[in-house]
Design an enzyme around this catalytic site. Structure first.
Site, PDB file in Angstrom:
ATOM      1  N   HIS A  25      27.967  34.448  82.961  1.00 60.06           N
ATOM      2  CA  HIS A  25      26.908  33.743  83.680  1.00 60.06           C
ATOM      3  C   HIS A  25      27.347  32.360  84.149  1.00 60.06           C
ATOM      4  CE1 HIS A  25      24.144  36.852  82.164  1.00 60.06           C
ATOM      5  NE2 HIS A  25      23.412  36.510  83.200  1.00 60.06           N
ATOM      6  N   GLY A  26      28.289  31.768  83.469  1.00 58.11           N
ATOM      7  CA  GLY A  26      28.731  30.452  83.923  1.00 58.11           C
ATOM      8  C   GLY A  26      29.778  29.856  82.997  1.00 58.11           C
TER       9      GLY A  26
END
Lengths: 460, 318
Positions: free
Chosen positions: A324-325
């Site tokens: 996701h990041g």
């Protein structure tokens, strides 16, 4: 280009539909036209990275062709490593440099590179196909069909993560066959529902929450604000579910049924159930291409199989967070969900039976609490939100809080989008169709009022 | 088909409505020529006022010019003033209104600008997330039509229909609004405090004021006989720059940058009211640190009238 903005809805989409309508009677033109439209869509949104997307398609397809000729698995392994290296360079290089700098006690210079739109998604699409090719499950495809699998504009930017086996056979089908009107009705319903989720619910919550999270990054929150911040998971649910529904609707307009991505996740009664209903296509990818290989490989002696099983669960969810990041808060979020799955699976095996209402309440609370960590960007900011929960609810804000009343109601009470659409499109109904048109018009006016807000998942 | 029929019909009806009614009275649409708006948002309502030919002079700036009353200035000068201030707008918004006013008036006699702190920024600030409606003042017909597809435009359309039917009164044509109706005297005022100590400064300020350049370019397009009065509005004494500090030097440099705009123009002046005196030390004269009350507004109006009469030789009583 955003699915929820005028340039797409009023210019690109009508033009694309018209062009495809003209190409539809000619089988040899269908896939080529869809590829051209998809590349045009990507170029409009991310002109600087269109060549990266084209190169990525070409290299991966060439690798599959070479493998088809010489049967060297190393070719596929090499290109998968290359895909992951490109993803790592664009998405994780600065994260890695910052952490290496921390270890060395110095500050390493950051690379000035942007994040190519949809890179996380098209990398995973490549991997799904190449791994299955390596396993002998996937056939070889022509370049145009493979290019469409990777670049198909409804899913290229933020999913759903469709498997080659789900969509490849659908590409190139004639769309305008008897009964196409019903397909268009279903597609329009999905798009309208998705726009409603995004514009009316997710963006309205974002309007309330964005300033609060910006303040949380700098210090404690004013009285009551933390309770609003605690509701971020509703925003991301309707944001991403809205995006997925629009993507499914757009896919249907071009004759492709994309997989469903959400199934009323906040009605889950335990965390494992939740992860079978939330971002379904990502979880299936992680299950088949990360979790199963980790569990099935002989990493530990047989007697430690449970340790390996639960370890694989934790690693899979940590990777889910990292996907996701590039931030430790995402990893922490993933680890917490991994731990919750371990606890849930042990409880289901050894613990007493838990009433479903209690399981549901605990699941929702856990998702909301970890959602704060996901959104906050730092542990300190998340702590500012959690410590603010000691203050009373901000009931004095009254009508301002309608999105945070409507969103839970929709999330807890309504069925999944696909069930809602199925219910309303069972039989042709002129009145309902007219109301749908009026609803879309109202949504277009709302877009005019507020403008298009980027989807949360564009940054992943 | 019913779905797209309803969508197309609804969109056509809305387009017809906004074209016939011209929700903001911008003059681009509206064959019925309904006069005035009931719009209470000055950012959009000013487009109607700025093209009203009964006025030949304008007051521009943001909310720090709001309390200057056109009727009093008219009486003191014989001109016809309209209030075109845009509270909270960036200076570029004020310049867009000025440009629109100029395009809709063959005869302009005087311009009054409230030059407050944002005008003295040393950098052009990024536009805010809730931007000023430049499309309304600068946009072409198609761009404007695209922006009329909103709930706000529909609301203004029905307001204007109500005005045409006589069921609703338009807002004041001269744009004056007394914010003391909202913050009654005595009910809201700043707190007296010692100004913060700042380090003495003896250097030379070389700061650049880009908004002064923008205003100079805009004013430069007007004939020399158009009088221009720039007012640096008073603030509560606690935020008046202390003499001998860098802030004071920057303020002086900003004042000189704007003074150069009016030098050489007849009946024009720059008046700096941002001083520490008995008037600015009295909390009763302010609603907050930057918004003055009626007593000060009357003094500024006198200063503006004197400047329009005597130019830089005007006697300013403050």
């Amino acid at each position: 280009m955003l699915f929820n903005d005028y340039p797409f809805l009023l210019v690109f989409l009508p033009a694309a539909l018209l062009i495809y309508r003209l190409a539809d009677p000619y089988p040899h033109l269908r896939i080529g036209v869809q590829v051209a439209l998809s590349l045009a869509f990507y170029a409009w949104g991310s002109p600087s990275f269109i060549l990266l997307l084209i190169a990525s398609i070409a290299i991966n397809w060439l690798a599959s062709v070479v493998y088809g000729r010489v049967k060297w698995k190393a070719v596929l392994t090499l290109v998968i490593v290359l895909d992951l290296a490109v993803l790592a360079l664009f998405k994780y290089a600065n994260f890695l440099l910052a952490n290496v700098g921390l270890v060395l006690g110095t500050t390493l210079p950051a690379l000035d590179i942007g994040l190519p739109l949809g890179i996380s998604f098209f990398t995973f699409h490549h991997i799904m196909y190449l791994v299955d090719l390596k396993r002998g499950k996937a056939p070889l495809y022509a370049l145009d069909r493979y290019a469409l699998y990777i670049a198909f504009f409804p899913q290229a930017i933020a999913g759903p993560l469709a498997r080659w086996s789900e969509v490849m056979h659908q590409f190139g089908r004639q769309v305008y066959v008897p009964g196409w009107q019903r397909q268009f009705c279903i597609a329009t319903s999905f798009i309208a529902l998705g726009l409603f989720e995004k514009i009316m619910i997710a963006d309205s919550i974002a309007h309330l929450l964005d300033p609060i999270y910006a303040a949380a990054a700098h210090g404690p929150l004013p009285s009551g604000d933390a309770w609003l911040a605690f509701c971020f998971s509703f925003q991301i649910l309707f944001d991403f579910s809205g995006y997925s529904d629009i993507a499914i609707g757009l896919g249907l307009l071009f004759g492709v049924q994309l997989p469903y991505n959400f199934n009323a996740p906040l009605r889950s009664t335990n965390i494992q159930d939740f992860w079978q209903r939330w971002h379904i296509t990502l979880m299936l990818f992680l299950r088949d291409y990360v979790f199963y290989p980790l569990v099935n490989s002989r990493l530990l002696p047989r007697r430690f199989l449970p340790v390996q099983f639960f370890g694989a669960m934790l690693i899979t969810m940590a990777l889910c967070g990292l996907w996701h990041g590039a931030s430790w808060t995402f990893v922490l979020w993933g680890m917490l969900h991994g731990l919750a799955q371990v606890v849930c699976s042990l409880w289901r095996r050894y613990g007493p039976r838990c009433p479903s209402w209690l399981g549901w309440a605990l699941t929702v609370l856990f998702v909301l609490a970890t959602g704060v960590i996901f959104r906050a960007g730092s542990v300190e900011a998340a702590w500012h939100v959690f410590s603010g929960l000691l203050s009373p609810l901000p009931l004095e804000r009254g009508g301002q809080l309608w999105p945070l009343i409507a969103a839970p109601l929709f999330a807890f009470v309504l069925p999944a989008s696909q069930d809602i659409v199925a219910f309303f499109t069972r039989r042709p109904n002129v009145v309902l169709a007219g109301l749908l048109g009026v609803g879309i018009l109202a949504l277009l006016i709302q877009i005019g009022e507020r403008g298009g807000h980027e989807f949360v998942y564009f940054q992943f | 088909m019913a779905c797209f029929g309803a969508l197309a019909l609804g969109a056509a009806l809305i387009a017809t409505l906004v074209i016939l009614v011209d929700p903001y009275d911008s003059g681009r649409f509206g064959p019925f020529a309904i006069r005035g708006v009931a719009d209470r948002n000055p950012w959009t309502a000013n487009v109607s006022r700025a093209r009203d030919t009964q006025f030949d002079s304008a007051i521009l700036g943001n909310s720090t010019g709001q309390l200057l009353e056109p009727a009093r200035l008219d009486k003191a000068t014989g001109l016809r003033f309209v209030q075109l201030v845009a509270p909270g707008a960036d200076p570029r918004g004020d310049l867009a209104i000025l440009d629109f006013f100029a395009r809709h008036h063959q005869t302009i006699r005087a311009l009054v600008f409230s030059i407050d702190q944002p005008w003295c920024s040393q950098a052009v600030l990024p536009l805010s997330k809730d931007p000023f409606p430049y499309w309304l003042y600068e946009g072409g017909t198609l761009r404007q039509l695209g922006h009329l597809f909103t709930w706000a435009a529909l609301d203004r359309s029905f307001q204007r229909i109500a005005i045409a039917r006589g069921a609703r009164q338009p807002v004041r044509a001269d744009g004056y609004w007394n914010y003391e109706e909202l913050w009654a005297p005595g009910a809201k005022h700043p707190t007296a405090a010692e100004p913060a100590n700042a380090a003495p400064f003896r250097g030379k300020v070389t700061d650049h004021f880009p908004y002064a350049d923008m205003l100079a370019a805009a004013i430069g397009k007007f004939p020399r006989e158009v009088a221009v009065v720039l007012v640096m509005p008073p603030t509560f004494y606690t935020i008046v720059p202390v003499p001998g500090t860098r802030d004071a030097a920057v303020h002086a440099a900003c004042r000189e940058a704007f003074r150069s705009i009016v030098s050489g123009r007849a009946n024009s002046n720059l008046v700096d009211y941002r001083v520490d005196n008995a008037l600015t030390r009295d909390p009763a004269n302010f609603t907050d640190l930057v918004h003055y009350r009626a007593a000060i507004a009357r003094r500024i109006e006198q200063g503006i009238a004197a400047s329009l009469r005597d130019g830089q030789g005007a006697k300013i009583d403050f």
